[in-house]
Design a protein around this motif. Structure first.
Motif, PDB file in Angstrom:
ATOM      1  N   LEU A   4     -49.565  10.630   2.199  1.00  0.00           N
ATOM      2  CA  LEU A   4     -50.822  11.162   1.681  1.00  0.00           C
ATOM      3  C   LEU A   4     -50.697  12.669   1.564  1.00  0.00           C
ATOM      4  O   LEU A   4     -50.384  13.352   2.549  1.00  0.00           O
ATOM      5  N   TRP A  28     -57.477   6.982   6.377  1.00  0.00           N
ATOM      6  CA  TRP A  28     -56.143   6.656   5.871  1.00  0.00           C
ATOM      7  C   TRP A  28     -55.111   6.712   6.993  1.00  0.00           C
ATOM      8  O   TRP A  28     -54.264   5.816   7.140  1.00  0.00           O
ATOM      9  N   VAL A 100     -50.492   8.738  -2.387  1.00  0.00           N
ATOM     10  CA  VAL A 100     -51.903   9.021  -2.617  1.00  0.00           C
ATOM     11  C   VAL A 100     -52.096  10.528  -2.593  1.00  0.00           C
ATOM     12  O   VAL A 100     -51.601  11.208  -1.692  1.00  0.00           O
ATOM     13  N   ARG A 134     -51.649   7.365  -6.775  1.00  0.00           N
ATOM     14  CA  ARG A 134     -53.092   7.165  -6.879  1.00  0.00           C
ATOM     15  C   ARG A 134     -53.799   8.466  -6.489  1.00  0.00           C
ATOM     16  O   ARG A 134     -53.417   9.114  -5.506  1.00  0.00           O
ATOM     17  N   TYR A 215     -56.819   2.550   0.687  1.00  0.00           N
ATOM     18  CA  TYR A 215     -55.643   3.143   0.064  1.00  0.00           C
ATOM     19  C   TYR A 215     -54.452   3.222   1.034  1.00  0.00           C
ATOM     20  O   TYR A 215     -53.371   3.559   0.644  1.00  0.00           O
TER      21      TYR A 215
END
Length: 215
Positions: A4, A28, A100, A134, A215
């Motif tokens: 992330l 997350w 992400v 994403r 996610y």
């Protein structure tokens, strides 16, 4: 191992966009205890604006028809282009490594902060693609910009970022979480809209936490 990348851009050390970003990131990280988490604060640690060396590098990319990001360094063959690449390369490496990308941004003057624009400019090169990464954008907006609101047409924040990610990164499914009417906390003219803001803020926090888990 998922990664992330979390970008903050608010000029405020304590802000709603930062709160929303932290809510997503915390969820997350709880779901991915072994994941990689990279945080960059482009307001506290500003990225330089692009300069002529960056334009030289982009010209070289276009002239060579290069779409392979692994070979951009080979095209930085002038001192100015090499200096520009030294700034861009670590930023590009971070975003390319991310599964992400989470961006927290306030709306400033109907658009995004200059600090966020500088970050985007430095890592963007012709015909690149970041799919299938994403993207999630969490925002704080002083007014109301939902469809049908009087100022909906002035929303150059979500519209700009959505178009930017689609046009430059080939990412077409960016998710936005917007907390609206934030100025009702300070502006007496908007005080009568405080309940609507509170509802928007609560919904945005819930959405950020939920998306962080998904996610």
């Amino acid at each position: 191992m998922p990664t992330l990348l979390h970008i903050d851009s608010s000029a405020r050390r304590t802000s709603i966009s930062r709160e929303l970003g932290a809510a997503f990131a915390d969820s997350w990280r709880a779901e991915h205890p072994d994941g990689n988490y990279i945080h960059r604060d482009v307001a506290a640690d500003p990225i330089p604006f692009i300069d002529e060396g960056w334009t030289e590098l982009c010209d070289r990319v276009l002239a060579h028809g290069s779409t392979d990001l692994d070979h951009l360094a080979e095209l930085a063959d002038t001192p100015a282009a090499a200096a520009a690449w030294a700034i861009a390369e670590p930023l590009l490496a971070e975003i390319r490594a991310a599964d992400v990308v989470l961006i927290g941004t306030p709306m400033y003057n109907y658009s995004i902060p200059a600090s966020l624009k500088a970050w985007l400019d430095q890592l963007t090169f012709p015909r690149m693609s970041l799919a299938p990464s994403r993207f999630v954008v969490v925002t704080a907006r002083g007014g109301a910009y939902t469809p049908g609101a009087p100022k909906a047409a002035f929303d150059y924040q979500e519209r700009y970022l959505r178009d930017f990610f689609a046009g430059h990164f080939a990412v077409h499914d960016t998710v936005f979480v917007n907390a609206e009417l934030v100025n009702s906390r300070q502006d007496p003219v908007l005080a009568h809209l405080r309940e609507k803001h509170d509802a928007s803020y609560a919904a945005a926090l819930d959405a950020a936490r939920r998306l962080g888990k998904e996610y």
